[in-house]
Scaffold this motif. Structure first.
Motif, PDB file in Angstrom:
ATOM      1  N   LEU A  69       0.838  -1.198   0.000  1.00  0.00           N
ATOM      2  CA  LEU A  69       0.000   0.000   0.000  1.00  0.00           C
ATOM      3  C   LEU A  69       0.873   1.247   0.000  1.00  0.00           C
ATOM      4  N   ASP A  70       1.994   1.213   0.736  1.00  0.00           N
ATOM      5  CA  ASP A  70       2.892   2.361   0.772  1.00  0.00           C
ATOM      6  C   ASP A  70       3.542   2.587  -0.588  1.00  0.00           C
ATOM      7  N   ARG A 123       2.357   1.639  -3.452  1.00  0.00           N
ATOM      8  CA  ARG A 123       1.338   2.085  -4.387  1.00  0.00           C
ATOM      9  C   ARG A 123       1.106   3.577  -4.247  1.00  0.00           C
ATOM     10  N   GLU A 124       1.105   4.070  -3.039  1.00  0.00           N
ATOM     11  CA  GLU A 124       0.887   5.495  -2.827  1.00  0.00           C
ATOM     12  C   GLU A 124       2.058   6.306  -3.398  1.00  0.00           C
ATOM     13  N   ARG A 125       3.272   5.737  -3.458  1.00  0.00           N
ATOM     14  CA  ARG A 125       4.422   6.450  -4.039  1.00  0.00           C
ATOM     15  C   ARG A 125       4.553   6.189  -5.539  1.00  0.00           C
TER      16      ARG A 125
END
Length: 499
Positions: free
Chosen positions: A164-165, A167-169
């Motif tokens: 998830l981290d 993907r956010e970057r």
């Protein structure tokens, strides 16, 4: 010559006749005119009756209640079979009158069937213990699996957080994030399944524990039933009412005999309400007073000490009064046994300032004769307190005065008597005030008061077991002033026993 002789004889006769006539006339005249001083001496003299007398002396006396009762066993155990089976062992002492000591074998029932049941119960317990151990091992393994599933889930959660981290970057793709999410969900589902398995294993372990406890209870019951196949004496005693025979079949709760402790004997007897009230203390409870039990063996009468113990709380049908129990103090087994009829002497509280006089000195309504002035009788009322055999204990009497010891029909107020003090009374007069009266000597016949006589007569007339000729015989004896002591004691014992 002859004529002169006849004339002289006639004159002599005439003179004698005249002399007698004058003498008679003088006597008549003297009787009519003489003094009257001898008239009193010629009147009849009053008769003086000779009576036995005694002096009213104040004393402090302890009245004694006479009662009759039956001996009972205070410690009595019915020997009943707790299990069914065949009697395979009975000692020689297991018979009527046999004496046994505490711990002695009384009987043994065939234990084969119960021994098998006990061994089966042992195997059931062993099986339940094995099942319980298996459930414990299974539960331990399921808990380890649940712990591993929990660790796996934590890893999947961490992997999903990294994706998830990223993907956010903008580094990871949406497909990688979705794969991590699915893996996390699968790990959580696996953990739930493992936790359900742990809960199920815990429930099975609890059931296995309950099953073991049930099997252990069954084992204890089997052991108790096996131990009930033999009976040992709980105390020293004597056997009675024995019905058991070697080799006989017995059922559950069948009575095989009775064990009686010969050292624990008590006597049950009845008292009237007034008699019972005299034995109470200030708190209204029965006094633990020492009493005497009289046991008759032929012509010999033995005194056994006892102590008042308790009172029954309820009356039986058709009974009156109070049922009281007294415990014998160290009874001799060779002398006393349950079922014997006995007489009792129960002391009351001491009475002060009273006198003990013969019952023949007082009327039924409480009047006695005293020696007054010029030896003339005076009648006074007295208060009757107690009947003591052939004597009475009275109060409200003029102490120091002499009284007639035996009233007769010809005696009454104003009669002149000649008092006589019996020699025996003067020789044996007490020098000190007695605290307890000596018991009246035994006699072949006794005088009954109206209450005792009426109670025995009513009992005889109500009896439907007694022959008519016997009834007539006993009623004739009871109609006499003096009744045979044996007859009185016999029927009072039967009345006390409720026969």
């Amino acid at each position: 010559m002859a004529t002169r002789t006849r004339s002289a004889a006639g004159l002599a006769i005439l003179g004698a006749t005249l002399a007698l006539t004058l003498t008679a006339g003088g006597l008549v005249y003297q009787a009519a005119t003489g003094p009257k001083t001898n008239a009193a001496t010629r009147s009849p003299k009053a008769r003086a009756y000779t009576v036995d007398v005694a002096t009213l002396t104040p004393e402090t006396l302890t009245p004694v209640i006479s009662a009759y009762g039956r001996l009972e066993a205070a410690h009595r155990l019915e020997l009943r079979s707790a299990v069914a089976g065949t009697l395979i062992e009975l000692p020689e002492s297991f018979r009527n009158g046999g004496r046994v000591a505490a711990g002695d074998l009384l009987y043994r029932i065939d234990p084969a069937r119960l021994q098998s049941a006990y061994e089966l119960a042992q195997t059931d317990v062993a099986e339940a213990e094995a099942n319980l151990n298996e459930m414990r091992a299974t539960l331990e393994l399921s808990r380890l699996e649940a712990k591993a599933a929990e660790d796996q889930r934590d890893l999947r959660i961490q992997a999903y957080a990294r994706q998830l981290d990223l993907r956010e970057r903008g580094v990871a793709t949406a497909e990688a994030l979705e794969t991590a999410s699915l893996a996390r969900a699968a790990a959580e589902q696996t953990l739930i399944n493992r936790q359900q398995a742990v809960a199920g294993n815990e429930a099975q372990l609890a059931q296995a524990q309950i099953l073991l406890e049930r099997r252990q209870i069954a084992l204890r019951e089997a052991a108790r039933a096996l131990s009930d196949t033999e009976m040992r004496a709980p105390f020293d005693g004597v056997l009675s009412e024995v019905t058991a025979l070697p080799g006989g079949l017995v059922s559950v709760n069948e009575q095989l005999g009775v064990l009686v402790d010969p050292g624990q004997i008590e006597v049950a007897f009845r008292l009237t309400g007034n008699q019972y009230a005299r034995l109470l203390n200030d708190a209204g409870a029965l006094r633990k007073a020492e009493i005497t039990v009289l046991i008759q063996r032929g012509r010999q009468e033995t005194e056994v000490p006892a102590r008042l113990d308790r009172t029954a709380v309820a009356l039986e049908d058709g009974q009156v009064g109070r049922l009281v129990y007294a415990r014998l103090t160290d009874p001799d087994p060779s002398l006393v046994q349950p079922g014997d009829f006995v007489a009792l002497r129960i002391p009351e509280k001491p009475l002060s300032n009273v006198a003990r006089i013969p019952a023949s000195a007082v009327t039924t309504d409480g009047r006695m004769l005293l020696i007054g002035a010029a030896n003339r009788l005076e009648e006074v009322p007295v208060t009757l307190l107690r009947h003591q055999g052939d004597d009475l204990i009275v109060a409200d009497v003029p102490f120091g005065r002499q009284y007639v010891t035996a009233r007769a029909l010809q005696l009454g107020p104003g009669i002149v008597v000649t008092p006589v003090v019996p020699a025996l009374a003067t020789e044996t007069a007490p020098s000190a005030t007695p605290a307890t009266p000596a018991p009246a000597p035994a006699a072949d016949t006794i005088a009954l008061d109206d209450t005792r006589r009426a109670a025995i007569v009513a009992f005889i007339e109500a009896s439907d077991k007694m022959k008519p000729e016997k009834k007539a015989q006993f009623l004739e004896e009871l109609s006499r002033p003096e009744v045979p002591r044996a007859t009185v004691e016999k029927f009072e014992a039967m009345i006390a026993g409720g026969q």
